[in-house]
Motif scaffolding. Structure first.
Motif, PDB file in Angstrom:
ATOM      1  N   PHE A  60       6.744   9.942   1.358  1.00 48.93           N
ATOM      2  CA  PHE A  60       6.142   8.888   0.560  1.00 48.93           C
ATOM      3  C   PHE A  60       6.634   7.447   0.792  1.00 48.93           C
ATOM      4  O   PHE A  60       7.973   7.215   0.714  1.00 48.93           O
ATOM      5  CB  PHE A  60       6.193   9.115  -0.928  1.00 48.93           C
ATOM      6  N   LEU A  61       6.151   6.726   1.192  1.00 47.80           N
ATOM      7  CA  LEU A  61       6.687   5.269   1.343  1.00 47.80           C
ATOM      8  C   LEU A  61       5.613   4.345   0.997  1.00 47.80           C
ATOM      9  O   LEU A  61       4.455   4.337   0.626  1.00 47.80           O
ATOM     10  CB  LEU A  61       7.004   5.005   2.750  1.00 47.80           C
ATOM     11  N   ARG A  62       5.995   2.917   0.692  1.00 41.26           N
ATOM     12  CA  ARG A  62       5.340   1.835   0.225  1.00 41.26           C
ATOM     13  C   ARG A  62       5.756   0.814   0.987  1.00 41.26           C
ATOM     14  O   ARG A  62       6.737   0.530   1.525  1.00 41.26           O
ATOM     15  CB  ARG A  62       5.780   1.448  -1.238  1.00 41.26           C
ATOM     16  N   LYS A  88     -10.704   6.283  -2.728  1.00 43.51           N
ATOM     17  CA  LYS A  88     -10.033   7.533  -2.851  1.00 43.51           C
ATOM     18  C   LYS A  88      -8.903   6.989  -3.609  1.00 43.51           C
ATOM     19  O   LYS A  88      -8.536   5.959  -3.774  1.00 43.51           O
ATOM     20  CB  LYS A  88      -9.903   8.092  -1.738  1.00 43.51           C
ATOM     21  N   GLU A  89      -8.316   8.164  -4.263  1.00 46.31           N
ATOM     22  CA  GLU A  89      -7.163   8.072  -4.986  1.00 46.31           C
ATOM     23  C   GLU A  89      -5.985   8.004  -3.981  1.00 46.31           C
ATOM     24  O   GLU A  89      -5.815   8.200  -3.178  1.00 46.31           O
ATOM     25  CB  GLU A  89      -6.673   9.440  -5.956  1.00 46.31           C
ATOM     26  N   THR A  90      -5.002   7.204  -4.386  1.00 46.58           N
ATOM     27  CA  THR A  90      -3.721   6.746  -3.828  1.00 46.58           C
ATOM     28  C   THR A  90      -2.607   8.059  -4.087  1.00 46.58           C
ATOM     29  O   THR A  90      -2.733   8.606  -5.107  1.00 46.58           O
ATOM     30  CB  THR A  90      -3.115   5.373  -4.225  1.00 46.58           C
ATOM     31  N   PRO A  91      -1.817   8.088  -3.320  1.00 45.56           N
ATOM     32  CA  PRO A  91      -1.454   7.461  -2.007  1.00 45.56           C
ATOM     33  C   PRO A  91      -2.481   7.735  -0.831  1.00 45.56           C
ATOM     34  O   PRO A  91      -3.153   8.953  -0.874  1.00 45.56           O
ATOM     35  CB  PRO A  91      -0.145   8.021  -1.620  1.00 45.56           C
ATOM     36  N   MET A  92      -2.524   7.110   0.050  1.00 46.67           N
ATOM     37  CA  MET A  92      -3.448   7.386   1.248  1.00 46.67           C
ATOM     38  C   MET A  92      -2.658   8.131   2.213  1.00 46.67           C
ATOM     39  O   MET A  92      -1.397   7.871   2.542  1.00 46.67           O
ATOM     40  CB  MET A  92      -3.488   5.974   1.919  1.00 46.67           C
ATOM     41  N   VAL A  93      -3.178   9.403   2.483  1.00 47.86           N
ATOM     42  CA  VAL A  93      -2.585  10.293   3.208  1.00 47.86           C
ATOM     43  C   VAL A  93      -2.719  10.237   4.912  1.00 47.86           C
ATOM     44  O   VAL A  93      -3.988  10.044   5.154  1.00 47.86           O
ATOM     45  CB  VAL A  93      -3.128  11.718   2.771  1.00 47.86           C
ATOM     46  N   LEU A  94      -1.748  10.010   5.641  1.00 44.84           N
ATOM     47  CA  LEU A  94      -2.027  10.070   6.954  1.00 44.84           C
ATOM     48  C   LEU A  94      -1.287  11.397   7.615  1.00 44.84           C
ATOM     49  O   LEU A  94      -0.043  11.721   7.153  1.00 44.84           O
ATOM     50  CB  LEU A  94      -1.131   8.655   7.642  1.00 44.84           C
ATOM     51  N   TYR A  95      -1.592  11.877   8.643  1.00 41.43           N
ATOM     52  CA  TYR A  95      -1.042  12.835   9.303  1.00 41.43           C
ATOM     53  C   TYR A  95      -0.502  12.454  10.610  1.00 41.43           C
ATOM     54  O   TYR A  95      -1.009  11.525  11.144  1.00 41.43           O
ATOM     55  CB  TYR A  95      -1.967  13.929   9.370  1.00 41.43           C
ATOM     56  N   TYR A  96       0.406  13.101  11.127  1.00 45.97           N
ATOM     57  CA  TYR A  96       1.004  12.938  12.443  1.00 45.97           C
ATOM     58  C   TYR A  96       1.165  14.162  13.017  1.00 45.97           C
ATOM     59  O   TYR A  96       1.575  15.342  12.584  1.00 45.97           O
ATOM     60  CB  TYR A  96       2.554  11.904  12.245  1.00 45.97           C
ATOM     61  N   ARG A  97       1.275  14.172  14.369  1.00 46.21           N
ATOM     62  CA  ARG A  97       1.436  15.352  15.403  1.00 46.21           C
ATOM     63  C   ARG A  97       1.841  14.815  16.753  1.00 46.21           C
ATOM     64  O   ARG A  97       1.864  13.627  16.974  1.00 46.21           O
ATOM     65  CB  ARG A  97       0.168  16.190  15.636  1.00 46.21           C
ATOM     66  N   LEU A 147       1.314  -1.740  11.222  1.00 44.28           N
ATOM     67  CA  LEU A 147       0.493  -1.179  12.118  1.00 44.28           C
ATOM     68  C   LEU A 147       0.586   0.340  12.425  1.00 44.28           C
ATOM     69  O   LEU A 147       1.817   0.718  11.909  1.00 44.28           O
ATOM     70  CB  LEU A 147       0.574  -1.916  13.492  1.00 44.28           C
ATOM     71  N   VAL A 148      -0.298   0.889  12.894  1.00 38.63           N
ATOM     72  CA  VAL A 148       0.051   2.464  13.318  1.00 38.63           C
ATOM     73  C   VAL A 148       1.343   2.369  14.267  1.00 38.63           C
ATOM     74  O   VAL A 148       2.218   3.495  14.125  1.00 38.63           O
ATOM     75  CB  VAL A 148      -1.078   3.065  13.946  1.00 38.63           C
ATOM     76  N   SER A 149       1.266   1.486  15.066  1.00 36.56           N
ATOM     77  CA  SER A 149       2.586   1.429  16.052  1.00 36.56           C
ATOM     78  C   SER A 149       4.101   1.432  15.191  1.00 36.56           C
ATOM     79  O   SER A 149       4.911   2.142  15.814  1.00 36.56           O
ATOM     80  CB  SER A 149       2.416   0.421  17.191  1.00 36.56           C
ATOM     81  N   HIS A 150       3.887   0.624  14.144  1.00 38.03           N
ATOM     82  CA  HIS A 150       4.998   0.857  13.479  1.00 38.03           C
ATOM     83  C   HIS A 150       5.574   2.165  12.810  1.00 38.03           C
ATOM     84  O   HIS A 150       6.778   2.596  12.691  1.00 38.03           O
ATOM     85  CB  HIS A 150       4.905  -0.133  12.375  1.00 38.03           C
ATOM     86  N   LEU A 151       4.518   2.850  12.450  1.00 36.54           N
ATOM     87  CA  LEU A 151       4.639   4.313  11.718  1.00 36.54           C
ATOM     88  C   LEU A 151       5.216   4.885  12.906  1.00 36.54           C
ATOM     89  O   LEU A 151       6.046   5.806  12.615  1.00 36.54           O
ATOM     90  CB  LEU A 151       3.374   4.707  11.346  1.00 36.54           C
ATOM     91  N   LYS A 152       4.549   4.959  13.944  1.00 44.33           N
ATOM     92  CA  LYS A 152       5.143   5.669  15.299  1.00 44.33           C
ATOM     93  C   LYS A 152       6.465   5.727  15.581  1.00 44.33           C
ATOM     94  O   LYS A 152       7.323   6.326  15.760  1.00 44.33           O
ATOM     95  CB  LYS A 152       4.063   5.557  16.365  1.00 44.33           C
ATOM     96  N   ILE A 191       0.869  -1.093  -0.034  1.00 46.61           N
ATOM     97  CA  ILE A 191       0.036  -0.022  -0.055  1.00 46.61           C
ATOM     98  C   ILE A 191       0.916   1.329   0.050  1.00 46.61           C
ATOM     99  O   ILE A 191       2.144   1.322   0.545  1.00 46.61           O
ATOM    100  CB  ILE A 191      -0.888   0.033   1.129  1.00 46.61           C
ATOM    101  N   CYS A 192       0.253   2.182  -0.721  1.00 40.02           N
ATOM    102  CA  CYS A 192       1.224   3.542  -0.769  1.00 40.02           C
ATOM    103  C   CYS A 192       0.598   4.525   0.253  1.00 40.02           C
ATOM    104  O   CYS A 192      -0.510   4.797   0.229  1.00 40.02           O
ATOM    105  CB  CYS A 192       1.230   4.080  -2.146  1.00 40.02           C
ATOM    106  N   LEU A 193       1.658   5.302   0.991  1.00 35.64           N
ATOM    107  CA  LEU A 193       1.295   6.169   2.102  1.00 35.64           C
ATOM    108  C   LEU A 193       1.769   7.538   1.626  1.00 35.64           C
ATOM    109  O   LEU A 193       2.908   7.535   0.916  1.00 35.64           O
ATOM    110  CB  LEU A 193       1.688   5.620   3.257  1.00 35.64           C
ATOM    111  N   CYS A 194       1.408   8.540   2.110  1.00 39.80           N
ATOM    112  CA  CYS A 194       2.049   9.924   2.549  1.00 39.80           C
ATOM    113  C   CYS A 194       1.863  10.468   3.741  1.00 39.80           C
ATOM    114  O   CYS A 194       0.547  10.495   4.240  1.00 39.80           O
ATOM    115  CB  CYS A 194       1.380  10.795   1.469  1.00 39.80           C
ATOM    116  N   LEU A 195       2.985  10.447   4.396  1.00 35.68           N
ATOM    117  CA  LEU A 195       2.975  10.948   5.903  1.00 35.68           C
ATOM    118  C   LEU A 195       3.243  12.606   5.905  1.00 35.68           C
ATOM    119  O   LEU A 195       4.240  13.133   5.577  1.00 35.68           O
ATOM    120  CB  LEU A 195       4.049  10.348   6.574  1.00 35.68           C
ATOM    121  N   GLU A 196       2.120  13.434   6.245  1.00 38.24           N
ATOM    122  CA  GLU A 196       2.341  15.034   6.415  1.00 38.24           C
ATOM    123  C   GLU A 196       2.115  15.194   7.768  1.00 38.24           C
ATOM    124  O   GLU A 196       1.431  14.549   8.696  1.00 38.24           O
ATOM    125  CB  GLU A 196       1.158  15.211   5.532  1.00 38.24           C
ATOM    126  N   ARG A 197       2.758  16.310   8.303  1.00 41.44           N
ATOM    127  CA  ARG A 197       2.845  16.860   9.365  1.00 41.44           C
ATOM    128  C   ARG A 197       1.412  17.561   9.461  1.00 41.44           C
ATOM    129  O   ARG A 197       0.860  18.223   8.606  1.00 41.44           O
ATOM    130  CB  ARG A 197       3.799  17.856   9.640  1.00 41.44           C
TER     131      ARG A 197
END
Length: 241
Positions: free
Chosen positions: A168-170, A222-231, A176-181, A139-145
């Motif tokens: 951007f990562l694949r 929705k269109e890829t990549p899937m956008v996730l935000y972090y704070r 899991l979310v814990s891995h992204l953290k 799965i393709c992701l985009c991590l934005e602040r």
């Protein structure tokens, strides 16, 4: 010599048959709250209209029941081993479904007819490396602040916060979310007493949620990549809220 024990398939059917469709498990999926297992497509459709387990009536989740579903690959491989030709028939059925929807089908080299290639057996029982992450669906992701702040509050001071070198990562759908953290802590050198939150569609995601679940619940269609935000938030700040 060791004694050979023979069993009838009917004797094990209660353990390998989905109670929703009365067929053998396909993509076996377990509800983590009660550990009852069903076909993936069966339980996903069922939970769209009902929030309780079909077998024990335990409430799975008030708002997001699909978050508490987990694939049971071990059980699925056992089913494929026990039931003759089940995996092969399922592969053929999926290929016929793709053909009926006009999806591309590979052809045999040098053959002008549209005869499909014999399906590849991709199950873990036929591939000793099938359990490895590198063989998972990607799965393709985009991590934005989440905010545009150039720093984070820590112990009364503002620590500078650099941006990710690669947002951007694949990755595997099992991530899991814990891995992204953990990756964010390492890449951005965040102090351990600062909490990281990952957000999708303005919803803070739980650590145990997988990328596949997020995609199905929040990003399907929705269109890829899937956008996730972090704070980031200080632990002391969380305790005061």
């Amino acid at each position: 010599m060791d004694e050979v024990i023979k069993m009838n398939i009917q004797d094990i059917n209660p353990h390998v048959v989905c109670s929703l469709c009365n067929g053998y498990f396909i993509d076996a999926t377990t509800i983590t709250e009660c550990l009852h297992t069903f076909c993936k497509s069966c339980i996903v459709k069922y939970l769209m209209n009902c929030k309780h387990c079909p077998q024990c009536q335990l409430k799975v989740h008030e708002t997001h029941p699909l978050f508490l579903l987990r694939p049971d690959r071990t059980l699925q491989d056992i089913v494929y081993k026990l039931i003759p030709n089940l995996f092969e028939n399922e592969e053929l059925r999926r290929e016929e479904f793709n053909k009926s929807r006009g999806m591309a089908v590979d052809k045999k080299p040098g053959n002008k007819t549209e005869e499909p290639v014999i399906p590849k057996l991709s199950s873990i029982i036929n591939n000793h490396d099938g359990h490895l992450y590198k063989n998972d669906e990607q799965i393709c992701l985009c991590l934005e602040r989440y905010s545009r702040s150039q720093g984070i509050s820590h112990c009364g001071k503002i620590l500078p916060l650099r941006s990710l070198d690669r947002k951007f990562l694949r990755c595997s759908i099992r991530v899991l979310v814990s891995h992204l953290k953990a990756m964010l802590y390492k890449k951005l050198a965040i102090p351990s007493d600062v909490q990281v939150e990952v957000i999708c569609d303005r919803e803070v995601l739980a650590d145990e949620v997988s990328m596949k679940q997020i995609f199905l619940m929040n990003w399907f269609g929705k269109e890829t990549p899937m956008v996730l935000y972090y704070r980031f938030r200080e632990t002391s700040e969380l305790g005061n809220t």
